[in-house]
Design a protein around this motif. Structure first.
Motif, PDB file in Angstrom:
ATOM      1  N   LYS A   2      58.158  65.874  41.809  1.00 53.61           N
ATOM      2  CA  LYS A   2      57.047  65.091  41.275  1.00 53.61           C
ATOM      3  C   LYS A   2      56.511  64.121  42.333  1.00 53.61           C
ATOM      4  O   LYS A   2      57.266  63.436  43.002  1.00 53.61           O
ATOM      5  CB  LYS A   2      57.521  64.307  40.053  1.00 53.61           C
ATOM      6  CG  LYS A   2      56.466  63.399  39.435  1.00 53.61           C
ATOM      7  CD  LYS A   2      57.064  62.647  38.256  1.00 53.61           C
ATOM      8  CE  LYS A   2      56.047  61.712  37.621  1.00 53.61           C
ATOM      9  NZ  LYS A   2      55.683  60.594  38.505  1.00 53.61           N
ATOM     10  N   ARG A   3      55.202  64.098  42.470  1.00 53.91           N
ATOM     11  CA  ARG A   3      54.577  63.143  43.390  1.00 53.91           C
ATOM     12  C   ARG A   3      54.545  61.768  42.730  1.00 53.91           C
ATOM     13  O   ARG A   3      54.121  61.625  41.586  1.00 53.91           O
ATOM     14  CB  ARG A   3      53.161  63.599  43.747  1.00 53.91           C
ATOM     15  CG  ARG A   3      53.131  64.848  44.608  1.00 53.91           C
ATOM     16  CD  ARG A   3      51.707  65.372  44.758  1.00 53.91           C
ATOM     17  NE  ARG A   3      50.849  64.466  45.499  1.00 53.91           N
ATOM     18  CZ  ARG A   3      50.651  64.500  46.809  1.00 53.91           C
ATOM     19  NH1 ARG A   3      51.292  65.410  47.554  1.00 53.91           N
ATOM     20  NH2 ARG A   3      49.833  63.658  47.405  1.00 53.91           N
ATOM     21  N   ILE A   4      55.004  60.768  43.459  1.00 54.31           N
ATOM     22  CA  ILE A   4      55.021  59.401  42.935  1.00 54.31           C
ATOM     23  C   ILE A   4      53.595  58.855  42.921  1.00 54.31           C
ATOM     24  O   ILE A   4      52.871  58.929  43.921  1.00 54.31           O
ATOM     25  CB  ILE A   4      55.922  58.504  43.794  1.00 54.31           C
ATOM     26  CG1 ILE A   4      57.365  59.014  43.757  1.00 54.31           C
ATOM     27  CG2 ILE A   4      55.864  57.056  43.318  1.00 54.31           C
ATOM     28  CD1 ILE A   4      58.286  58.285  44.707  1.00 54.31           C
ATOM     29  N   LYS A   5      53.208  58.290  41.787  1.00 50.93           N
ATOM     30  CA  LYS A   5      51.885  57.680  41.661  1.00 50.93           C
ATOM     31  C   LYS A   5      51.993  56.194  41.977  1.00 50.93           C
ATOM     32  O   LYS A   5      52.674  55.442  41.271  1.00 50.93           O
ATOM     33  CB  LYS A   5      51.346  57.874  40.240  1.00 50.93           C
ATOM     34  CG  LYS A   5      51.011  59.317  39.895  1.00 50.93           C
ATOM     35  CD  LYS A   5      50.390  59.397  38.506  1.00 50.93           C
ATOM     36  CE  LYS A   5      49.998  60.833  38.171  1.00 50.93           C
ATOM     37  NZ  LYS A   5      49.386  60.924  36.821  1.00 50.93           N
ATOM     38  N   VAL A   6      51.327  55.797  43.051  1.00 47.55           N
ATOM     39  CA  VAL A   6      51.354  54.407  43.511  1.00 47.55           C
ATOM     40  C   VAL A   6      49.980  53.798  43.281  1.00 47.55           C
ATOM     41  O   VAL A   6      48.964  54.346  43.721  1.00 47.55           O
ATOM     42  CB  VAL A   6      51.729  54.317  45.002  1.00 47.55           C
ATOM     43  CG1 VAL A   6      51.727  52.862  45.462  1.00 47.55           C
ATOM     44  CG2 VAL A   6      53.080  54.966  45.259  1.00 47.55           C
ATOM     45  N   TYR A   7      49.960  52.665  42.625  1.00 47.61           N
ATOM     46  CA  TYR A   7      48.703  51.969  42.331  1.00 47.61           C
ATOM     47  C   TYR A   7      48.741  50.618  43.046  1.00 47.61           C
ATOM     48  O   TYR A   7      49.712  49.873  42.937  1.00 47.61           O
ATOM     49  CB  TYR A   7      48.563  51.770  40.824  1.00 47.61           C
ATOM     50  CG  TYR A   7      47.172  51.372  40.369  1.00 47.61           C
ATOM     51  CD1 TYR A   7      46.319  52.301  39.780  1.00 47.61           C
ATOM     52  CD2 TYR A   7      46.728  50.068  40.506  1.00 47.61           C
ATOM     53  CE1 TYR A   7      45.055  51.944  39.341  1.00 47.61           C
ATOM     54  CE2 TYR A   7      45.455  49.696  40.085  1.00 47.61           C
ATOM     55  CZ  TYR A   7      44.627  50.640  39.493  1.00 47.61           C
ATOM     56  OH  TYR A   7      43.367  50.281  39.062  1.00 47.61           O
ATOM     57  N   VAL A   8      47.670  50.292  43.766  1.00 53.06           N
ATOM     58  CA  VAL A   8      47.650  49.132  44.666  1.00 53.06           C
ATOM     59  C   VAL A   8      46.643  48.103  44.180  1.00 53.06           C
ATOM     60  O   VAL A   8      45.493  48.440  43.865  1.00 53.06           O
ATOM     61  CB  VAL A   8      47.278  49.558  46.102  1.00 53.06           C
ATOM     62  CG1 VAL A   8      47.296  48.358  47.047  1.00 53.06           C
ATOM     63  CG2 VAL A   8      48.210  50.654  46.595  1.00 53.06           C
ATOM     64  N   THR A   9      47.064  46.849  44.134  1.00 57.92           N
ATOM     65  CA  THR A   9      46.157  45.755  43.806  1.00 57.92           C
ATOM     66  C   THR A   9      46.530  44.531  44.634  1.00 57.92           C
ATOM     67  O   THR A   9      47.547  44.509  45.323  1.00 57.92           O
ATOM     68  CB  THR A   9      46.182  45.448  42.301  1.00 57.92           C
ATOM     69  OG1 THR A   9      45.199  44.452  42.015  1.00 57.92           O
ATOM     70  CG2 THR A   9      47.559  44.968  41.858  1.00 57.92           C
ATOM     71  N   ASP A  84      44.745  48.985  34.163  1.00 60.14           N
ATOM     72  CA  ASP A  84      44.211  50.274  34.584  1.00 60.14           C
ATOM     73  C   ASP A  84      45.320  51.165  35.131  1.00 60.14           C
ATOM     74  O   ASP A  84      45.333  52.386  34.894  1.00 60.14           O
ATOM     75  CB  ASP A  84      43.130  50.056  35.650  1.00 60.14           C
ATOM     76  CG  ASP A  84      42.362  51.318  35.980  1.00 60.14           C
ATOM     77  OD1 ASP A  84      41.768  51.926  35.072  1.00 60.14           O
ATOM     78  OD2 ASP A  84      42.366  51.724  37.168  1.00 60.14           O
ATOM     79  N   ALA A  85      46.266  50.577  35.858  1.00 63.30           N
ATOM     80  CA  ALA A  85      47.401  51.355  36.382  1.00 63.30           C
ATOM     81  C   ALA A  85      48.214  51.973  35.252  1.00 63.30           C
ATOM     82  O   ALA A  85      48.663  53.124  35.342  1.00 63.30           O
ATOM     83  CB  ALA A  85      48.283  50.450  37.242  1.00 63.30           C
ATOM     84  N   ARG A  86      48.407  51.216  34.181  1.00 66.74           N
ATOM     85  CA  ARG A  86      49.154  51.754  33.038  1.00 66.74           C
ATOM     86  C   ARG A  86      48.404  52.914  32.389  1.00 66.74           C
ATOM     87  O   ARG A  86      49.006  53.932  32.015  1.00 66.74           O
ATOM     88  CB  ARG A  86      49.396  50.632  32.020  1.00 66.74           C
ATOM     89  CG  ARG A  86      50.136  51.026  30.757  1.00 66.74           C
ATOM     90  CD  ARG A  86      51.551  51.485  31.017  1.00 66.74           C
ATOM     91  NE  ARG A  86      51.634  52.869  31.489  1.00 66.74           N
ATOM     92  CZ  ARG A  86      52.700  53.433  32.009  1.00 66.74           C
ATOM     93  NH1 ARG A  86      53.812  52.738  32.164  1.00 66.74           N
ATOM     94  NH2 ARG A  86      52.683  54.681  32.405  1.00 66.74           N
ATOM     95  N   ARG A  87      47.077  52.785  32.267  1.00 67.72           N
ATOM     96  CA  ARG A  87      46.277  53.867  31.675  1.00 67.72           C
ATOM     97  C   ARG A  87      46.365  55.140  32.504  1.00 67.72           C
ATOM     98  O   ARG A  87      46.244  56.246  31.973  1.00 67.72           O
ATOM     99  CB  ARG A  87      44.813  53.432  31.534  1.00 67.72           C
ATOM    100  CG  ARG A  87      44.557  52.465  30.391  1.00 67.72           C
ATOM    101  CD  ARG A  87      43.073  52.337  30.109  1.00 67.72           C
ATOM    102  NE  ARG A  87      42.364  51.707  31.221  1.00 67.72           N
ATOM    103  CZ  ARG A  87      42.157  50.406  31.327  1.00 67.72           C
ATOM    104  NH1 ARG A  87      42.630  49.578  30.405  1.00 67.72           N
ATOM    105  NH2 ARG A  87      41.493  49.914  32.351  1.00 67.72           N
TER     106      ARG A  87
END
Length: 344
Positions: A2-9, A84-87
């Protein structure tokens, strides 16, 4: 796998926004994407044209609108970005800077793992009042104590956090730059009316802690016939300080070049006789690293974050002291050997 989903803020966005955090993110996340992660960077809408690309070197870019209110913009944007990251079912939220770090508990409550990069003690910046400084200190405390992982951009920052909060597993990952290719064509800076080795360069956002007002005063005192001073940077939106700085620069004959990127910045850095960093506060200045990588002579304020290997002891001046700055600048561009080139 699984590719890790990274969200940046915690950044205003990439790719073409001036700032240390923004440059850090522009270089980091395409590399992380290439390693097999799915990376999304939340940008602050309004800093980019509506028709700008929503990808950069494989990294997804999401524009989130927030009002430009000093002291609130970064917090509101981070709050909305985490929702938004959670969505979008992010696995990891990577938050930059201690102000946005105040939302680490929210990200954890929503079931996401968190990484915080500490770029320095922003509450020490003179632009913040008592309430903002208290909130920033709270952001530092919560982000250091509650995040799954903490990164510091310099050993000094890491040591301070370990001592203050007792957390021993803080990782030090320094800002870095590549060594640029030699500049053989200076056509873009000649269009600005500049010649190689005929100007002094300073680079950064037009905010008071950068000390550009001191630099302009030092330039007035400088015995350097024919040597121009160029300040590259902007304030978006303009502030009373940035307007005052433009007025000071106009009266002193200083060139305000605005934001400079890409090849134009490479030529501007490569042709400078001297790079000056007069800041009162830094984390680990990427523009300083770029100047060192380009082999420029350097004069800079004597603050802990600026004391890097390869810099001559006579390159430093006390912050906020134009007279000392003028003396060090004179020595730097006439006598000092070139600094050691760095690739961190």
């Amino acid at each position: 796998m699984k590719r890790i989903k990274v969200y940046v803020t915690g950044t205003r966005g990439i790719p073409d926004i001036q700032g240390g955090v923004e440059t850090h993110c522009r270089e980091l996340y395409p590399r992380l994407q290439a390693l097999g992660c799915d990376v999304t960077v939340a940008r602050r809408k309004g800093y980019f044209a509506d028709n700008s690309s929503h990808t950069y070197r494989g990294v997804a870019l999401r524009d989130i609108a927030v009002p430009r209110i000093k002291g609130l913009e970064a917090f509101l944007h981070t709050f909305l970005a985490i929702l938004d990251a959670r969505r979008h079912n992010a696995d990891v939220v990577h938050i930059h800077a201690i102000g946005p770090g105040i939302f680490v508990p929210l990200a954890r409550l929503l079931g996401m793992r968190t990484v915080v990069t500490n770029h320095g003690a922003d509450y020490r910046r003179p632009k913040w009042g008592p309430v903002a400084r208290a909130i920033l200190r709270l952001g530092e405390r919560w982000s250091t104590r509650m995040s799954h992982a903490v990164i510091a951009i310099s050993p000094g920052i890491a040591a301070e956090l370990r001592e203050r909060y007792g957390r021993k597993d803080i990782s030090v990952i320094a800002n870095g730059v590549g060594v640029p290719a030699p500049v053989n064509d200076f056509g873009l800076i000649r269009e600005m009316g500049l010649e190689p080795d005929g100007y002094i360069l300073a680079l950064g956002r037009l905010s008071r802690e950068k000390g550009f007002h001191d630099l302009i005063e030092a330039y007035r005192l400088l015995d350097a016939a024919g040597m121009k001073l160029v300040i590259a940077g902007s304030a978006i939106p303009p502030t009373p300080y940035s307007r005052q700085l433009h007025d000071l620069a106009h009266r002193a004959g200083v060139m305000m070049a605005g934001e400079v990127h890409g090849e134009k910045l490479r030529q501007l850095m490569g042709g400078a006789a001297l790079f000056v960093l007069p800041s009162y506060h830094e984390g680990l200045s990427i523009s300083l690293l770029e100047a060192m990588a380009a082999g420029r002579r350097i004069a800079l304020s004597d603050i802990p974050a600026n004391r890097l290997p390869g810099l001559h002891r006579d390159s430093f001046f006390p912050p906020g002291n134009p007279d000392a700055m003028a003396r060090v600048m004179t020595v730097a561009y006439t006598h000092l050997t070139l600094p050691t080139k760095l690739e961190v």
